[in-house]
Design an enzyme around this catalytic site. Structure first.
Site, PDB file in Angstrom:
ATOM      1  N   TYR A  50       0.815  -1.208   0.000  1.00  0.00           N
ATOM      2  CA  TYR A  50       0.000   0.000   0.000  1.00  0.00           C
ATOM      3  C   TYR A  50       0.853   1.265   0.000  1.00  0.00           C
ATOM      4  O   TYR A  50       0.440   2.309   0.536  1.00  0.00           O
ATOM      5  CB  TYR A  50      -0.970  -0.014   1.190  1.00  0.00           C
ATOM      6  CG  TYR A  50      -2.149  -0.959   1.011  1.00  0.00           C
ATOM      7  CD1 TYR A  50      -2.857  -1.020  -0.196  1.00  0.00           C
ATOM      8  CD2 TYR A  50      -2.576  -1.775   2.049  1.00  0.00           C
ATOM      9  CE1 TYR A  50      -3.935  -1.883  -0.360  1.00  0.00           C
ATOM     10  CE2 TYR A  50      -3.670  -2.630   1.888  1.00  0.00           C
ATOM     11  CZ  TYR A  50      -4.339  -2.678   0.677  1.00  0.00           C
ATOM     12  OH  TYR A  50      -5.426  -3.521   0.513  1.00  0.00           O
ATOM     13  N   ASN A 113     -13.311  -4.070   2.522  1.00  0.00           N
ATOM     14  CA  ASN A 113     -14.055  -4.276   1.279  1.00  0.00           C
ATOM     15  C   ASN A 113     -13.752  -5.601   0.578  1.00  0.00           C
ATOM     16  O   ASN A 113     -13.715  -5.676  -0.636  1.00  0.00           O
ATOM     17  CB  ASN A 113     -13.852  -3.068   0.347  1.00  0.00           C
ATOM     18  CG  ASN A 113     -12.389  -2.798   0.090  1.00  0.00           C
ATOM     19  OD1 ASN A 113     -11.527  -3.544   0.546  1.00  0.00           O
ATOM     20  ND2 ASN A 113     -12.092  -1.753  -0.659  1.00  0.00           N
ATOM     21  N   HIS A 116      -8.754  -7.512  -2.392  1.00  0.00           N
ATOM     22  CA  HIS A 116      -7.818  -6.668  -3.133  1.00  0.00           C
ATOM     23  C   HIS A 116      -7.670  -7.291  -4.509  1.00  0.00           C
ATOM     24  O   HIS A 116      -7.635  -8.518  -4.632  1.00  0.00           O
ATOM     25  CB  HIS A 116      -6.441  -6.642  -2.447  1.00  0.00           C
ATOM     26  CG  HIS A 116      -5.380  -6.110  -3.364  1.00  0.00           C
ATOM     27  ND1 HIS A 116      -5.175  -4.761  -3.531  1.00  0.00           N
ATOM     28  CD2 HIS A 116      -4.524  -6.726  -4.225  1.00  0.00           C
ATOM     29  CE1 HIS A 116      -4.216  -4.588  -4.445  1.00  0.00           C
ATOM     30  NE2 HIS A 116      -3.810  -5.764  -4.879  1.00  0.00           N
TER      31      HIS A 116
HETATM   32  N1  UDP Z   1      -8.941   2.560   1.435  1.00  0.00           N
HETATM   33  C1  UDP Z   1      -9.475   3.151   2.561  1.00  0.00           C
HETATM   34  N2  UDP Z   1      -9.994   4.432   2.451  1.00  0.00           N
HETATM   35  C2  UDP Z   1      -9.986   5.111   1.274  1.00  0.00           C
HETATM   36  C3  UDP Z   1      -9.444   4.503   0.127  1.00  0.00           C
HETATM   37  C4  UDP Z   1      -8.929   3.218   0.239  1.00  0.00           C
HETATM   38  O1  UDP Z   1      -9.473   2.566   3.642  1.00  0.00           O
HETATM   39  O2  UDP Z   1     -10.469   6.268   1.237  1.00  0.00           O
HETATM   40  C5  UDP Z   1      -8.418   1.171   1.536  1.00  0.00           C
HETATM   41  C6  UDP Z   1      -9.390   0.143   0.961  1.00  0.00           C
HETATM   42  O3  UDP Z   1      -9.318  -1.019   1.755  1.00  0.00           O
HETATM   43  C7  UDP Z   1      -8.830  -0.077  -0.423  1.00  0.00           C
HETATM   44  C8  UDP Z   1      -7.336   0.006  -0.160  1.00  0.00           C
HETATM   45  O4  UDP Z   1      -7.208   1.062   0.789  1.00  0.00           O
HETATM   46  O5  UDP Z   1      -9.236  -1.324  -0.943  1.00  0.00           O
HETATM   47  C9  UDP Z   1      -6.482   0.324  -1.376  1.00  0.00           C
HETATM   48  O6  UDP Z   1      -6.917   1.533  -1.950  1.00  0.00           O
HETATM   49  P1  UDP Z   1      -7.012   1.700  -3.528  1.00  0.00           P
HETATM   50  O7  UDP Z   1      -7.274   3.129  -3.800  1.00  0.00           O
HETATM   51  O8  UDP Z   1      -5.824   1.063  -4.168  1.00  0.00           O
HETATM   52  O9  UDP Z   1      -8.374   0.906  -3.863  1.00  0.00           O
HETATM   53  P2  UDP Z   1      -8.644  -0.523  -4.550  1.00  0.00           P
HETATM   54  O10 UDP Z   1      -7.601  -0.703  -5.621  1.00  0.00           O
HETATM   55  O11 UDP Z   1      -8.552  -1.573  -3.459  1.00  0.00           O
HETATM   56  O12 UDP Z   1     -10.034  -0.420  -5.097  1.00  0.00           O
HETATM   57 MG    MG Z   2      -5.534  -0.528  -5.500  1.00  0.00          MG
END
Ligand code: UDP
Ligand code: MG
Length: 154
Positions: A50, A113, A116
Site C-alpha cells: 500500500y 471491502n 484486493h
Molecule cells: N482505502 C481506505 N480508504 C480510502 C481509500 C482506500 O481505507 O479512502 C483502503 C481500501 O481497503 C482499499 C485500499 O485502501 O481497498 C487500497 O486503496 P485503492 O485506492 O488502491 O483501492 P482498490 O484498488 O482496493 O479499489
Molecule cells: Mg488498489
C-alpha cells in the site's frame, strides 16, 4: 491475452466466513486458480503493498485491518484477467459499488471491502512476486481452455 492477476481475500472476508463464497464467484466466472495460499501479513509487506497510500490519514488503520486475521492470496488466470477481476470486484467503497459486483454484494465499507485486486499489468506482476514464489504458481495450460473461450480468443 492470457493474464495472471493477484487477489487477496481480506480479513473482512475471513472473519465473516465468506472465503468459499468469494472463491466460488471467481471460479464460476471462469477464472482459473493458478496459485492459492493463506498467510499472515505484517507491517513490512503492507507498507510495500500500500505504498501509494502511505501519506493518507487512514494508512495506519488500513494496515491494522489487513493484519487482523490471515488473508487468502490467489493467483487468478484468464483472458484479460486483470481488467475482468477489477470489473467484477467493483468500486473501492462497498456502499457505492454496483450490485452484482463482489464489493457491491458483500460489503458496506470503504476499507473492509472483501478483496484486493491488482489494477494494472505492472501491478499484477509486482504483486504476484510479492506474495508468491515462482514454484507456488502452477502452469494450467494443459487444462481445456476450449470450454471457456472461442478458438480465436486464446
Ligand atoms: N482505502 C481506505 N480508504 C480510502 C481509500 C482506500 O481505507 O479512502 C483502503 C481500501 O481497503 C482499499 C485500499 O485502501 O481497498 C487500497 O486503496 P485503492 O485506492 O488502491 O483501492 P482498490 O484498488 O482496493 O479499489
Ligand atoms: Mg488498489
Amino acid at each position: 491475452m492470457l493474464e495472471r492477476t493477484l487477489v487477496l481475500l481480506k480479513p473482512s472476508t475471513v472473519e465473516r466466513a465468506l472465503i468459499g463464497e468469494i472463491i466460488n464467484r471467481f471460479e464460476k466466472k471462469g477464472l482459473r486458480i493458478a496459485g492459492m495460499k493463506m498467510l499472515q501479513l505484517d507491517d513490512d509487506i503492507l507498507a510495500e503493498h500500500y505504498a501509494h497510500l502511505k501519506n493518507k490519514p487512514f494508512f495506519g488503520i488500513l494496515k491494522a485491518s489487513m493484519m487482523k486475521t490471515p488473508v487468502v492470496a490467489m493467483c487468478l488466470e484468464g483472458v484479460d484477467a486483470i481488467a475482468v477481476v477489477r470489473y467484477i470486484t467493483g468500486y473501492t467503497n462497498g456502499r457505492k459499488a454496483d450490485p452484482g459486483t463482489i464489493r457491491g454484494d458483500y460489503c458496506m465499507s470503504n476499507q473492509q471491502n472483501i478483496v484486493h485486486a491488482s489494477d494494472s499489468p505492472e501491478a499484477a506482476e509486482a504483486e504476484l512476486k510479492r506474495f508468491f514464489r515462482p514454484e507456488e504458481i502452477f502452469d494450467l495450460k494443459d487444462m481445456n481452455l476450449s470450454r471457456l473461450y472461442a478458438v480465436d480468443e486464446i
